[in-house]
Design a protein around this motif. Structure first.
Motif, PDB file in Angstrom:
ATOM      1  N   ARG A   6      -2.304  -1.811  -3.520  1.00  0.00           N
ATOM      2  CA  ARG A   6      -3.739  -2.055  -3.412  1.00  0.00           C
ATOM      3  C   ARG A   6      -4.530  -0.850  -2.899  1.00  0.00           C
ATOM      4  N   ALA A   7      -3.871   0.172  -2.364  1.00  0.00           N
ATOM      5  CA  ALA A   7      -4.582   1.321  -1.813  1.00  0.00           C
ATOM      6  C   ALA A   7      -3.598   2.443  -1.552  1.00  0.00           C
ATOM      7  N   VAL A   8      -4.162   3.649  -1.356  1.00  0.00           N
ATOM      8  CA  VAL A   8      -3.381   4.826  -0.983  1.00  0.00           C
ATOM      9  C   VAL A   8      -3.954   5.367   0.318  1.00  0.00           C
TER      10      VAL A   8
ATOM     11  N   VAL B 140       4.763   1.538   1.072  1.00  0.00           N
ATOM     12  CA  VAL B 140       5.672   2.337   0.259  1.00  0.00           C
ATOM     13  C   VAL B 140       5.413   3.773   0.693  1.00  0.00           C
ATOM     14  N   TRP B 141       6.428   4.409   1.285  1.00  0.00           N
ATOM     15  CA  TRP B 141       6.218   5.722   1.893  1.00  0.00           C
ATOM     16  C   TRP B 141       6.233   6.827   0.848  1.00  0.00           C
ATOM     17  N   VAL B 142       5.346   7.789   1.028  1.00  0.00           N
ATOM     18  CA  VAL B 142       5.409   9.048   0.283  1.00  0.00           C
ATOM     19  C   VAL B 142       5.442  10.173   1.308  1.00  0.00           C
ATOM     20  N   GLN B 143       6.112  11.258   0.940  1.00  0.00           N
ATOM     21  CA  GLN B 143       6.305  12.365   1.866  1.00  0.00           C
ATOM     22  C   GLN B 143       5.492  13.578   1.447  1.00  0.00           C
ATOM     23  N   PRO B 144       4.984  14.338   2.406  1.00  0.00           N
ATOM     24  CA  PRO B 144       4.319  15.590   2.055  1.00  0.00           C
ATOM     25  C   PRO B 144       5.342  16.632   1.646  1.00  0.00           C
TER      26      PRO B 144
ATOM     27  N   VAL C 273       0.858  -1.193   0.000  1.00  0.00           N
ATOM     28  CA  VAL C 273       0.000   0.000   0.000  1.00  0.00           C
ATOM     29  C   VAL C 273       0.888   1.235   0.000  1.00  0.00           C
ATOM     30  N   ILE C 274       0.391   2.301  -0.599  1.00  0.00           N
ATOM     31  CA  ILE C 274       1.093   3.580  -0.609  1.00  0.00           C
ATOM     32  C   ILE C 274       0.625   4.362   0.614  1.00  0.00           C
ATOM     33  N   VAL C 275       1.572   4.850   1.419  1.00  0.00           N
ATOM     34  CA  VAL C 275       1.222   5.446   2.707  1.00  0.00           C
ATOM     35  C   VAL C 275       2.019   6.732   2.922  1.00  0.00           C
ATOM     36  N   SER C 276       1.314   7.784   3.298  1.00  0.00           N
ATOM     37  CA  SER C 276       2.003   9.006   3.711  1.00  0.00           C
ATOM     38  C   SER C 276       2.793   8.728   4.986  1.00  0.00           C
ATOM     39  N   ARG C 277       4.070   9.053   4.995  1.00  0.00           N
ATOM     40  CA  ARG C 277       4.928   8.755   6.139  1.00  0.00           C
ATOM     41  C   ARG C 277       4.578   9.611   7.358  1.00  0.00           C
ATOM     42  N   THR C 278       3.782  10.654   7.151  1.00  0.00           N
ATOM     43  CA  THR C 278       3.429  11.514   8.274  1.00  0.00           C
ATOM     44  C   THR C 278       2.045  11.196   8.835  1.00  0.00           C
TER      45      THR C 278
END
Length: 473
Positions: free
Chosen positions: A160-162, A128-132, A106-111
């Protein structure tokens, strides 16, 4: 004029049930053990009516809870709604259990808040981390950019999701509509932890809430910005990309089997009030907060978050330009009986809700201005919370790390090891370390920065941070 709760009861089945219980108290031979007596331990148990054999029968024959949840679903434009007595923590973890299968990506905001990251552990999901993006003028996040999520999905097409959090803890609002569009291009749902946005969408000067902007599910805390009991929250979803039975099972799997009826009734009452009087009450609060912002902007060197991408009811101040220490300002506010949601050396955060008054905001503003002027010193560079600048290094899946054999190591020998624990400055509860991540020099610098800024470090097995808990080699 204050609202008489009895005026809401015709449109709030759980509130009506709570009032009827109080008006005609039974002699219960059920839990809770205080049996509605307040002469034993005092008013601390007053109003504690259970759902089972309280707001409803033990067999739930009246359907009051289902009725209240259906009314909330209609108000927020959702196909699915469940009330939570475990806060957004419970709701986030329920969604994590519902959205994918063990081992999925899953794609996940690290914050995001720690509750969602621990939801990944419960569900066995691999992030899988994404950053703001971060505003260099304030050091604070402005939201995860849709392009960042698009790149993550292109690199990880099996996702599978964000998951994102919006608005942020400091009140900044991102491009949820853009994020929804990107997620849907890839055929996956967008889930938004909107814990701080229960009021969004109910006044023209407020941002729209995530479901209005195309999100598939949102978690929101009724107790944060609406007049509900602590721990009151909702999970709301559209079911085009969600299995409602799976989501319902996720809620039940992580919920108490003895839900507090007063929390549920207050959620129902807050929903009814928002639907009936929200526009007026929110308008008054927004106007009073705008006046406070205007006065605070006159303080030399003080940065006041404002604009179309900021929650009008979140008052966030950056003190670096004044040289004043926010921890000392907080002490002045506490002495005046005006506690804040968050205060560290550089940032103050005040939460305003429809329950606040213009007089209360005037008192807050007056005290902040006096305190900053008294404590004014040499201006500092803007740094911002370190958690927003980290680039985490994945080690092993979070669930594997959480359940792995672990050992404490001195913090000066922890670099390169894999964390077995979650460590977060609190508030806001955004982890600097999550289970499965490699500990880096940047990690340790972030923890040191938070400590120097006067932030409490939470959830570490060793609260002194002399050691960190890592997976055993």
């Amino acid at each position: 004029m204050p609202t008489d709760p009895r005026q809401l009861r015709a449109d709030a089945p759980l509130l009506d049930a709570w009032l009827r219980f109080r008006e005609h108290p039974p002699t219960p031979f059920t839990i809770p053990g205080h049996k509605q007596r307040t002469d034993l331990v005092g008013d601390v148990v007053a109003g504690d009516v259970p759902l089972y054999a309280g707001l409803d029968t033990m067999k739930l024959t009246t359907g009051a809870l289902a009725d209240a949840e259906a009314r909330a679903a209609r108000l927020w434009g959702a196909d699915f709604c469940r009330f939570s007595t475990g806060g957004a923590t419970h709701a986030n973890q329920a969604v994590a259990l519902a959205v994918a299968q063990h081992g999925d990506t899953v794609i996940v905001s690290r914050t995001l808040h720690r509750s969602l990251l621990l939801g990944l552990v419960l569900a066995g999901l691999n992030p899988v981390w994404v950053q703001p993006e971060v505003d260099p003028a304030t050091g604070l996040p402005t939201g995860v950019a849709p392009g960042e999520v698009r790149r993550a999905l292109a690199t990880h097409p099996q996702a599978r999701a964000v998951f994102v959090g919006d608005p942020s803890y400091v009140g900044t609002v991102g491009d949820v509509a853009g994020l929804a569009g990107v997620a849907h291009e890839h055929g996956v749902p967008l889930i938004v932890d909107a814990a701080w946005a229960a009021h969004f969408g109910f006044h023209p000067d407020l941002p729209r809430h995530p479901l209005q902007l195309g999100a598939d599910a949102m978690v929101t805390s009724a107790h944060k910005t609406l007049p509900a009991w602590s721990q009151a929250a909702l999970v709301l979803a559209r079911t085009e990309r969600f299995d409602p039975a799976r989501l319902d099972a996720g809620v039940e799997a992580t919920a108490t089997t003895s839900p507090a009826g007063a929390i549920l009734a207050s959620t129902d009452a807050a929903r009814a009030l928002l639907e009936r009087d929200g526009d007026k009450l929110l308008g008054d609060a927004i106007a009073a907060t705008a006046d406070a912002r205007q006065r605070l902007r006159s303080v030399h060197g003080l940065t006041v978050l404002d604009g179309p991408d900021v929650d009008p009811l979140k008052l966030t101040l950056v003190l670096a330009g004044t040289g004043a220490d926010g921890n000392a300002v907080e002490q002045d506010l506490l002495a005046a009986g005006l506690p804040l949601e968050s205060a560290d050396r550089d940032v103050l955060v005040a939460v305003v809700s429809l329950a606040d008054t213009a007089d209360g905001l005037t008192a807050l503003t007056d005290t902040i201005i006096r305190s900053v002027e008294r404590l004014r010193d040499t201006p500092r560079p803007v740094v911002g919370p370190a958690a927003y600048r980290l680039d985490p290094v994945p080690g092993i899946p979070p669930r594997d790390a959480f359940f792995a054999a672990a050992e404490p190591v001195p913090i000066d020998r922890a670099v390169g090891r894999v964390s077995a624990e979650l460590v977060a400055p609190y508030p806001p509860g955004i982890p600097v370390l999550a289970p499965g991540e490699q500990i880096t020099t940047a990690t340790l610098n972030a923890l040191e920065h938070a400590c120097r800024a006067g932030v409490r470090i939470a959830y570490a097995a060793d609260p002194t941070l002399a050691t960190l808990r890592v997976t055993a080699t």
